[in-house]
Design a protein around this motif. Structure first.
Motif, PDB file in Angstrom:
ATOM      1  N   ASP A  41       0.821  -1.206   0.000  1.00 10.85           N
ATOM      2  CA  ASP A  41       0.000   0.000   0.000  1.00 10.85           C
ATOM      3  C   ASP A  41       0.857   1.260   0.000  1.00 10.85           C
ATOM      4  O   ASP A  41       0.335   2.372  -0.060  1.00 10.85           O
ATOM      5  N   ALA A  94       2.397   2.976  -5.104  1.00  9.65           N
ATOM      6  CA  ALA A  94       1.271   3.240  -5.996  1.00  9.65           C
ATOM      7  C   ALA A  94       1.471   2.514  -7.323  1.00  9.65           C
ATOM      8  O   ALA A  94       2.600   2.268  -7.758  1.00  9.65           O
ATOM      9  N   CYS A  95       0.358   2.164  -7.936  1.00  5.21           N
ATOM     10  CA  CYS A  95       0.342   1.492  -9.238  1.00  5.21           C
ATOM     11  C   CYS A  95       0.866   0.065  -9.169  1.00  5.21           C
ATOM     12  O   CYS A  95       1.206  -0.521 -10.198  1.00  5.21           O
ATOM     13  N   GLU A 141      -5.692   0.909  -9.209  1.00  7.19           N
ATOM     14  CA  GLU A 141      -5.334   2.252  -8.760  1.00  7.19           C
ATOM     15  C   GLU A 141      -5.235   3.194  -9.960  1.00  7.19           C
ATOM     16  O   GLU A 141      -4.160   3.627 -10.357  1.00  7.19           O
ATOM     17  N   TYR A 170       1.476   7.430  -0.490  1.00  3.97           N
ATOM     18  CA  TYR A 170       2.385   6.348  -0.859  1.00  3.97           C
ATOM     19  C   TYR A 170       3.805   6.903  -0.926  1.00  3.97           C
ATOM     20  O   TYR A 170       4.022   8.116  -1.034  1.00  3.97           O
TER      21      TYR A 170
END
Length: 250
Positions: free
Chosen positions: A63, A66-67, A72, A108
């Motif tokens: 988490d 990101a991506c 997301e 993030y």
């Protein structure tokens, strides 16, 4: 065993039966059994990835990256614009030009785009100065080593707040629990340096025997305990009355 000691034992048993609905919740009966498993997380020189197929895992590798999850969409779209345009202006200003860190909460720590890992950074643009001398802060991305990023976002297996079930699954490949446990949405690093993402693989409904035991301890045991206490109290009353009668005899 003397009658007094026997009665004391029966009283303890009766109290245990009466409180069965309380302590039965701590026993592995009645509810479903949850299965937790692990998936290895590795780096390939440029990216952080699962080396094998992991259709059972829902959610990102971490988490804090990101991506790393195909769902997301919003952060991925934003960070791709940043990557394509080198920087993206914001409405935040800083007093000094160059690298800066505005006082905002980060969702993030890293971003995975096109098989590479980047760290979100902020730059106060020297060429975008306001009349009051403040510099406009712009979003930027700095490529980083995947090994470094994986190390930074991973939880060590000896962390105090990890549940024993999660630790067992990370170390041994799987673990079962009679209740859901809190699983960190990030890899866990073992002492040998390997990283694993623990996840809930599924659950099995309670067996007929387990449900039966739960039913007996929850509903029938208190009734039995109450009946036993009433029987003991009556017997003690009779015994006490008999003793009084013997003492009253001349």
């Amino acid at each position: 065993m003397t009658p007094a000691r026997r009665d004391l034992v029966l009283i303890v048993v009766a109290l245990g039966l009466l409180t069965a609905p309380v302590w039965v919740t701590q026993l592995p009966v009645g509810g479903p059994v949850y299965q937790y498993e692990r998936a290895e997380v590795t780096t390939n020189g440029t990216a952080i990835e699962y080396p094998t197929a992991t259709e059972s895992i829902s959610g990102p590798i971490s988490d804090e990256i990101a991506c790393s999850d195909s769902l997301e969409a919003r952060p991925c779209a934003l960070e791709r614009v940043v990557l394509d345009n080198t920087t993206v202006p914001t409405g935040i200003y800083a007093s000094n030009p160059g690298d800066t860190r505005p006082p905002i909460d980060e969702r993030y720590r890293y971003v995975r785009i096109d098989g590479a890992v980047y760290e979100p950074t902020y730059v106060a643009n020297r060429s975008a100065q306001r009349e009051d001398g403040m510099y406009r802060v712009e979003l930027a991305l700095e490529r980083t080593e995947p090994d470094q990023a994986l190390e930074a976002v991973s939880r060590h297996v000896t962390a105090d707040d990890l549940s024993p079930t999660v630790i067992e699954a990370a170390r041994d490949g799987g673990a079962r629990a009679h209740g859901e446990v809190d699983v960190p949405e990030t890899p866990i690093q073992l002492k040998n340096g390997t990283h694993y993402r623990v996840y809930l693989a599924g659950h099995d409904d309670a067996s007929t025997v387990s449900r039966g035991v739960d039913l007996v301890l929850t509903y029938l045991a208190p009734l039995a305990g109450l009946w036993l206490l009433i029987s003991l109290s009556r017997r003690l009353e009779v015994s006490h009355a008999s003793d009084d009668g013997r003492r009253d005899r001349p």
